[in-house]
Motif scaffolding. Sequence first.
Motif, short mmCIF file in Angstrom:
data_model
loop_
_atom_site.label_atom_id
_atom_site.label_comp_id
_atom_site.label_asym_id
_atom_site.label_seq_id
_atom_site.Cartn_x
_atom_site.Cartn_y
_atom_site.Cartn_z
N SER A 206 10.53 1.70 -8.99
CA SER A 206 10.90 3.12 -8.95
C SER A 206 12.26 3.35 -8.34
O SER A 206 12.95 4.32 -8.67
N GLY B 290 5.60 6.47 -0.63
CA GLY B 290 4.57 6.39 -1.66
C GLY B 290 4.93 5.49 -2.83
O GLY B 290 4.31 5.57 -3.89
N LEU B 291 5.92 4.60 -2.64
CA LEU B 291 6.40 3.75 -3.73
C LEU B 291 5.71 2.39 -3.73
O LEU B 291 5.46 1.80 -2.68
N GLN B 292 5.47 1.90 -4.94
CA GLN B 292 4.84 0.60 -5.14
C GLN B 292 5.87 -0.52 -5.03
O GLN B 292 6.93 -0.45 -5.64
N CYS C 25 10.83 -3.08 -5.98
CA CYS C 25 10.34 -1.72 -6.13
C CYS C 25 10.97 -1.14 -7.40
O CYS C 25 12.15 -0.77 -7.40
N ASN D 79 0.81 -1.23 0.00
CA ASN D 79 0.00 0.00 0.00
C ASN D 79 0.84 1.28 0.00
O ASN D 79 0.45 2.28 0.59
N LYS D 80 2.01 1.22 -0.63
CA LYS D 80 2.85 2.42 -0.82
C LYS D 80 3.20 3.12 0.49
O LYS D 80 3.20 4.34 0.57
#
Length: 123
Positions: free
Chosen positions: A57, A37-39, A55, A32-33
Motif C-alpha cells: 500500500s 492499519g497497513l499490511q 508494504c 497485524n497492521k
Amino acid sequence: MHPYQKNLKQPSRDLRNNMTEAEIRLWSKLRNKQILGLQFYRQKPILNYIVDFYCPSANLVIECDGGQHYTDEGLEADRVRDEALAQLGLTVLRFDNLQVLNGADGVVEKVFDVIHVQLESPF
C-alpha cells in the motif's frame, strides 16, 4: 503484484522460518497492521530478490542489514538492488541490525513518517 522469480518461493519460506533477531523484533512491530492499519509481508520475493519486509500500500521495502551489507561487495549489491526496486516505484529503507535491536521504537517512528509521506503524496 510485482514480478518475481518463482524459484525464490521456497527460499523465502525458509527465511521466514529462520529470521534474525533484528527481523523478529521489527516484525513484532509491523505485523497485524499496527502501522496505520497497513499490511506488511515478510521475506517477500520481488524481481530476483527477497526483501525483508514489504508494504504494498505504501510501496515500501524495509531491510534489516547485518555486517555482510557493510563490505564493499555488500554495499555494491545493495546499491544495485535498491536501484532495481526503485525502478518499480518502491522506496527502500535500510536499518542496521543494531538500530533495530537497540532502538526498535525509533525505527518504527521512521517507518511511520515515511509511510505517512508516501500516502499523502499525489504520485
